[in-house]
Motif scaffolding. Structure first.
Motif, PDB file in Angstrom:
ATOM      1  N   HIS A 266       0.813  -1.213   0.000  1.00 25.94           N
ATOM      2  CA  HIS A 266       0.000   0.000   0.000  1.00 25.94           C
ATOM      3  C   HIS A 266       0.851   1.269   0.000  1.00 25.94           C
ATOM      4  O   HIS A 266       0.366   2.323  -0.411  1.00 25.94           O
ATOM      5  N   ALA A 267       2.098   1.186   0.423  1.00 30.41           N
ATOM      6  CA  ALA A 267       2.996   2.344   0.331  1.00 30.41           C
ATOM      7  C   ALA A 267       3.293   2.672  -1.127  1.00 30.41           C
ATOM      8  O   ALA A 267       3.527   3.831  -1.475  1.00 30.41           O
ATOM      9  N   VAL A 268       3.266   1.663  -1.978  1.00 34.95           N
ATOM     10  CA  VAL A 268       3.506   1.854  -3.411  1.00 34.95           C
ATOM     11  C   VAL A 268       2.200   2.200  -4.126  1.00 34.95           C
ATOM     12  O   VAL A 268       2.167   3.064  -4.993  1.00 34.95           O
ATOM     13  N   ASP A 269       1.129   1.497  -3.774  1.00 31.16           N
ATOM     14  CA  ASP A 269      -0.183   1.715  -4.393  1.00 31.16           C
ATOM     15  C   ASP A 269      -1.261   1.584  -3.322  1.00 31.16           C
ATOM     16  O   ASP A 269      -1.654   0.469  -2.964  1.00 31.16           O
ATOM     17  N   PRO A 270      -1.738   2.724  -2.799  1.00 25.41           N
ATOM     18  CA  PRO A 270      -2.747   2.680  -1.735  1.00 25.41           C
ATOM     19  C   PRO A 270      -4.038   1.982  -2.139  1.00 25.41           C
ATOM     20  O   PRO A 270      -4.802   1.548  -1.285  1.00 25.41           O
TER      21      PRO A 270
ATOM     22  N   VAL B 270      -1.855  -9.909  -5.883  1.00 26.26           N
ATOM     23  CA  VAL B 270      -1.956  -8.452  -5.850  1.00 26.26           C
ATOM     24  C   VAL B 270      -2.553  -7.943  -7.155  1.00 26.26           C
ATOM     25  O   VAL B 270      -2.090  -8.313  -8.235  1.00 26.26           O
ATOM     26  N   THR B 271      -3.570  -7.093  -7.028  1.00 20.96           N
ATOM     27  CA  THR B 271      -4.110  -6.378  -8.170  1.00 20.96           C
ATOM     28  C   THR B 271      -3.754  -4.917  -7.956  1.00 20.96           C
ATOM     29  O   THR B 271      -4.164  -4.317  -6.955  1.00 20.96           O
ATOM     30  N   SER B 272      -2.949  -4.372  -8.882  1.00 21.88           N
ATOM     31  CA  SER B 272      -2.398  -3.037  -8.661  1.00 21.88           C
ATOM     32  C   SER B 272      -2.042  -2.366  -9.983  1.00 21.88           C
ATOM     33  O   SER B 272      -1.769  -3.053 -10.984  1.00 21.88           O
ATOM     34  N   THR B 273      -2.001  -1.050  -9.951  1.00 16.84           N
ATOM     35  CA  THR B 273      -1.521  -0.298 -11.111  1.00 16.84           C
ATOM     36  C   THR B 273      -0.001  -0.148 -11.055  1.00 16.84           C
ATOM     37  O   THR B 273       0.605   0.274 -12.034  1.00 16.84           O
ATOM     38  N   ALA B 274       0.603  -0.483  -9.933  1.00 15.61           N
ATOM     39  CA  ALA B 274       2.065  -0.428  -9.813  1.00 15.61           C
ATOM     40  C   ALA B 274       2.684  -1.571 -10.616  1.00 15.61           C
ATOM     41  O   ALA B 274       2.036  -2.591 -10.876  1.00 15.61           O
TER      42      ALA B 274
END
Length: 67
Positions: free
Chosen positions: A22-26, A41-45
Motif C-alpha cells: 500500500h505504500a507503493v499503491d494505496p 496483488v491487483t495493482s496499477t504499480a
C-alpha cells in the motif's frame, strides 16, 4: 500478480506485506494466504515496484509456486 513470500508465516507478516504494498499503491487489492505463503496483488504499480517494496519490508519474493 502472484508472489511467493517464504517469510510470510502469520497475520503480523500479512500486515507488514500489506503496508509495504500500500505504500507503493494505496488502492492495491491484496489477498494473502500465510499457510501457502502466497500473495495475489491487483495493482496499477509495476511488478518491479512491488517486489522492491517487499524486499525493503523484509519479505523478498520467490518464484510463485503452482498449487
Amino acid at each position: 500478480m502472484r508472489f511467493h513470500l517464504e517469510d510470510m508465516t502469520c497475520g503480523g507478516c500479512v500486515r507488514g506485506v500489506t503496508l509495504a504494498i500500500h505504500a507503493v499503491d494505496p488502492d492495491a487489492v491484496i489477498e494473502a494466504d500465510p499457510p501457502t505463503r502466497t500473495v495475489e496483488v491487483t495493482s496499477t504499480a509495476t511488478r518491479e515496484e512491488i517486489e522492491a517494496a517487499l524486499v525493503d519490508a523484509g519479505f523478498p519474493p520467490q518464484p510463485a509456486r503452482d498449487p
